[in-house]
Design a protein around this motif. Structure first.
Motif, PDB file in Angstrom:
ATOM      1  N   ALA A   1      51.708  48.789  63.015  1.00  0.00           N
ATOM      2  CA  ALA A   1      50.242  48.818  62.844  1.00  0.00           C
ATOM      3  C   ALA A   1      49.882  48.558  61.380  1.00  0.00           C
ATOM      4  O   ALA A   1      48.940  47.817  61.079  1.00  0.00           O
ATOM      5  CB  ALA A   1      49.701  50.169  63.293  1.00  0.00           C
TER       6      ALA A   1
ATOM      7  N   LEU B   1      41.879  49.771  61.721  1.00  0.00           N
ATOM      8  CA  LEU B   1      43.184  50.427  61.868  1.00  0.00           C
ATOM      9  C   LEU B   1      42.973  51.870  62.336  1.00  0.00           C
ATOM     10  O   LEU B   1      43.706  52.372  63.203  1.00  0.00           O
ATOM     11  CB  LEU B   1      43.985  50.378  60.558  1.00  0.00           C
ATOM     12  CG  LEU B   1      45.305  51.158  60.571  1.00  0.00           C
ATOM     13  CD1 LEU B   1      46.251  50.686  61.683  1.00  0.00           C
ATOM     14  CD2 LEU B   1      46.038  51.057  59.240  1.00  0.00           C
TER      15      LEU B   1
ATOM     16  N   TRP C   1      47.675  45.504  59.758  1.00  0.00           N
ATOM     17  CA  TRP C   1      46.577  45.791  58.829  1.00  0.00           C
ATOM     18  C   TRP C   1      46.747  45.014  57.520  1.00  0.00           C
ATOM     19  O   TRP C   1      45.821  44.366  57.043  1.00  0.00           O
ATOM     20  CB  TRP C   1      46.548  47.313  58.587  1.00  0.00           C
ATOM     21  CG  TRP C   1      45.879  47.761  57.333  1.00  0.00           C
ATOM     22  CD1 TRP C   1      44.543  47.890  57.137  1.00  0.00           C
ATOM     23  CD2 TRP C   1      46.511  48.141  56.107  1.00  0.00           C
ATOM     24  NE1 TRP C   1      44.307  48.329  55.854  1.00  0.00           N
ATOM     25  CE2 TRP C   1      45.494  48.496  55.207  1.00  0.00           C
ATOM     26  CE3 TRP C   1      47.846  48.228  55.680  1.00  0.00           C
ATOM     27  CZ2 TRP C   1      45.764  48.914  53.900  1.00  0.00           C
ATOM     28  CZ3 TRP C   1      48.112  48.648  54.393  1.00  0.00           C
ATOM     29  CH2 TRP C   1      47.081  48.980  53.521  1.00  0.00           C
TER      30      TRP C   1
ATOM     31  N   PHE D   1      44.150  43.308  65.485  1.00  0.00           N
ATOM     32  CA  PHE D   1      44.043  44.535  66.275  1.00  0.00           C
ATOM     33  C   PHE D   1      43.488  44.265  67.665  1.00  0.00           C
ATOM     34  O   PHE D   1      43.236  45.166  68.441  1.00  0.00           O
ATOM     35  CB  PHE D   1      43.202  45.581  65.524  1.00  0.00           C
ATOM     36  CG  PHE D   1      43.932  46.114  64.339  1.00  0.00           C
ATOM     37  CD1 PHE D   1      45.089  46.868  64.513  1.00  0.00           C
ATOM     38  CD2 PHE D   1      43.521  45.824  63.057  1.00  0.00           C
ATOM     39  CE1 PHE D   1      45.800  47.335  63.429  1.00  0.00           C
ATOM     40  CE2 PHE D   1      44.218  46.288  61.963  1.00  0.00           C
ATOM     41  CZ  PHE D   1      45.365  47.047  62.145  1.00  0.00           C
TER      42      PHE D   1
ATOM     43  N   LEU E   1      42.104  52.051  52.778  1.00  0.00           N
ATOM     44  CA  LEU E   1      42.729  52.711  53.931  1.00  0.00           C
ATOM     45  C   LEU E   1      42.771  54.229  53.752  1.00  0.00           C
ATOM     46  O   LEU E   1      42.445  54.982  54.677  1.00  0.00           O
ATOM     47  CB  LEU E   1      44.150  52.161  54.167  1.00  0.00           C
ATOM     48  CG  LEU E   1      44.787  52.709  55.436  1.00  0.00           C
ATOM     49  CD1 LEU E   1      44.012  52.270  56.676  1.00  0.00           C
ATOM     50  CD2 LEU E   1      46.238  52.291  55.573  1.00  0.00           C
TER      51      LEU E   1
END
Ligand code: HEM
Length: 499
Positions: A192, A172, A196, A213, A461
């Protein structure tokens, strides 16, 4: 005829109560007030209940449901009851004090009862599908839940995927670098994040990568867009006048169409993953638990469907909030970055340590205070229960609103307007806040089974993004709005400055 809901003794109790305008006719106890005395909105009218309050006539907007609930509590106090449309709906009790939250938690049974959602059952019955783990209760619920708990509630299982989740977070971050515009913002960051979160869930559930992705992968967009539509429709169907009970409304049809599309995609993802596994003579851990359980094919299908879809919008939406709070509190962001860099530069990546980094944990707890990811929690109890000194009979739906009623109350949180993760590291402050909120993931044995997974995804993340970027936000302040989940009032237009 469609069988909308299985009538349990809990529901029969509730029907008996509402047929006498929500009041028990039994003898009153001297110290405990009766159900009948629980305040009701003044706008409630015979036959039509409070239904008008949920129409544009009274300026109602679904997205403003939290403000609506706060106004109700302001008008009626810490506890109230409401029946939107007597005859079609039953009364629900709304409560929020820490004492009531404690009572609700202490009264959780082995099989906590959450009212099934009628329009979900309507659809699943129409197509002869299993109701799924989210919509059943009692032994039937436990039969499914105990199978999935083996995978979802095992730290060992979740931590087994830490490296893979970290890798997806890196993807990501690469995507962010590739897609930034001249303002260093990602045009559709929400999408996005959904890619993810689906990729993260798929690796844990199917043990397979979906390649979301990968620029060439267009199929997933349709899936993600339809999951979004399902959530949006659910948010609208959930509140207000349930006309879908009488006929298939336009909104219900929109929900059905999006849901069937999602169901179709999930089947395809599973088919492809199973093909790949067959090739390698392997299977995912969850698939193994399901295969060796006594669940039928239709139940397994629905478990897979519910788990693959439940974690997309929930996790993606929720992740917007810690990033926002860190972006507008640069000194806290810096402090967290230091903790993360100290960790990743000095230790091998491990689920146990990453998920227990103290300041990272505190940041996520503080985010959940300021923006409870899911604000409401509902239950029905098999026995009468006393809330705020009123006796609530068995079988009445109780909605806990503490997450949005107490999160900004200085009685429970010092300087509630400020983002202060440190409060969660101080035992005295933690103690003061105990039971003030029911939590973003629900409670008791029915608590969200995806919470370890969701938190690990977020931890990975945040660790990756903070180690690669300084995050800034230069637009209108973000508020939490309602769409079943808490959603941001503004687009997540973060500026990512490479470091
Ligand atoms: C930030 C992300 C998430 C939030 C805030 C969230 C929140 C919740 C809440 C509040 C409940 C109701 C619990 C209760 O009644 O006490 C729930 C149930 C559930 N969640 Fe999550 N969830 C999240 C992510 C996930 C993920 C990643 C999955 C699966 C991959 C998942 C699967 C489920 C399922 C299957 C249920 C129904 C459980 C049952 O009825 O036994 N959730 N979630």
């Amino acid at each position: 005829m469609l069988k909308l809901m299985k009538v349990s003794h809990l529901q029969r109790n509730a029907t008996r109560l509402t047929s006498t305008h929500g009041c028990s006719t039994g003898p009153r106890e001297p110290t405990i007030l009766s159900y009948c005395d629980i305040p009701e909105p003044k706008s409630s009218m015979p036959l039509i209940g409070t239904s008008l309050d949920y129409t544009p006539l009274r300026g109602f907007q679904h997205i403003e449901f939290y403000s609506h609930l706060r106004k109700r509590h302001e008008e009626l106090g810490e506890i109230y009851k409401e029946n939107i449309l007597p005859g079609l709906t039953s009364s629900t009790v709304f409560c929020c004090t820490p004492e009531d939250t404690k009572t609700l938690l202490r009264n959780e049974t082995r099989f906590p009862f959450r009212e099934p959602i009628g329009y979900i059952l309507k659809l699943r019955n129409k197509f002869g599908l299993s109701s799924g783990i989210t919509q059943v209760n009692g032994e039937q619920w436990y039969k499914m839940r105990k199978v999935v708990n083996q995978h979802f509630l095992s730290q060992k299982s979740v931590w087994h995927y830490t490296e893979k989740h970290y890798q997806i977070a890196e993807e990501l971050a690469d995507f962010i670098e590739r897609s930034m515009d001249s303002n260093q913002e990602v045009p559709d960051f929400e999408l996005a994040l959904k890619r993810w979160s689906l990729e993260q869930a798929a690796i844990f559930i199917l043990d397979a990568r979906l390649g979301l992705f990968d620029e060439a992968n267009k199929d997933s967009n349709d899936f993600i867009v339809n999951v979004g539509k399902v959530f949006q429709c659910m948010g609208d169907l959930q509140i207000g006048i349930p006309l879908w009970m009488l006929y298939e409304t336009k909104l219900y049809k929109k929900y059905e169409e999006a849901w069937l599309n999602v169901f179709h995609h999930v089947k395809e993802y599973r088919r492809k993953a199973e093909e790949r596994h067959q090739h390698k003579n392997s299977e995912s851990q969850l698939q193994k638990f399901l295969r060796t359980s006594n669940l039928g094919t239709s139940e397994v299908d629905m478990v897979m469907n519910d788990f693959l879809t439940a974690g997309i919008d929930t996790t993606a939406n929720s992740t917007i909030f810690p990033l926002y709070l860190l972006a507008i509190n640069p000194e806290k962001q810096e402090k967290l970055r230091e903790e993360i860099l100290r960790y990743i530069q000095n230790e091998p990546l491990k689920g146990k340590t990453l998920n227990q980094l103290p300041y990272l944990r505190a940041c996520l707890q503080e985010t959940q205070r300021m923006f409870p990811f899911v604000a409401l929690s509902s239950r029905k109890y098999e026995k009468d229960i006393v809330l705020s000194n009123y006796r609530v009979p068995a079988g009445v739906t109780i909605m806990n609103t503490s997450n949005i009623m107490n999160n900004m109350n200085s009685k429970y949180f010092d300087k509630p307007e400020s983002f202060r993760p440190e409060r969660w590291l101080e035992p005295e402050e933690r103690n003061k806040a105990r039971f003030a909120m029911s939590g973003s993931f629900g409670h008791g044995p029915r608590k969200c089974p995806g919470r370890l997974l969701a938190l690990q995804e977020m931890n990975c993340l945040i660790a990756v993004l903070l180690s690669r970027f300084r995050i800034e936000y230069h637009h209108r302040p973000i508020e939490g709005k309602f769409r079943l989940l808490t959603i941001p009032s503004e687009k997540a237009r973060y500026k990512f400055v490479k470091i």
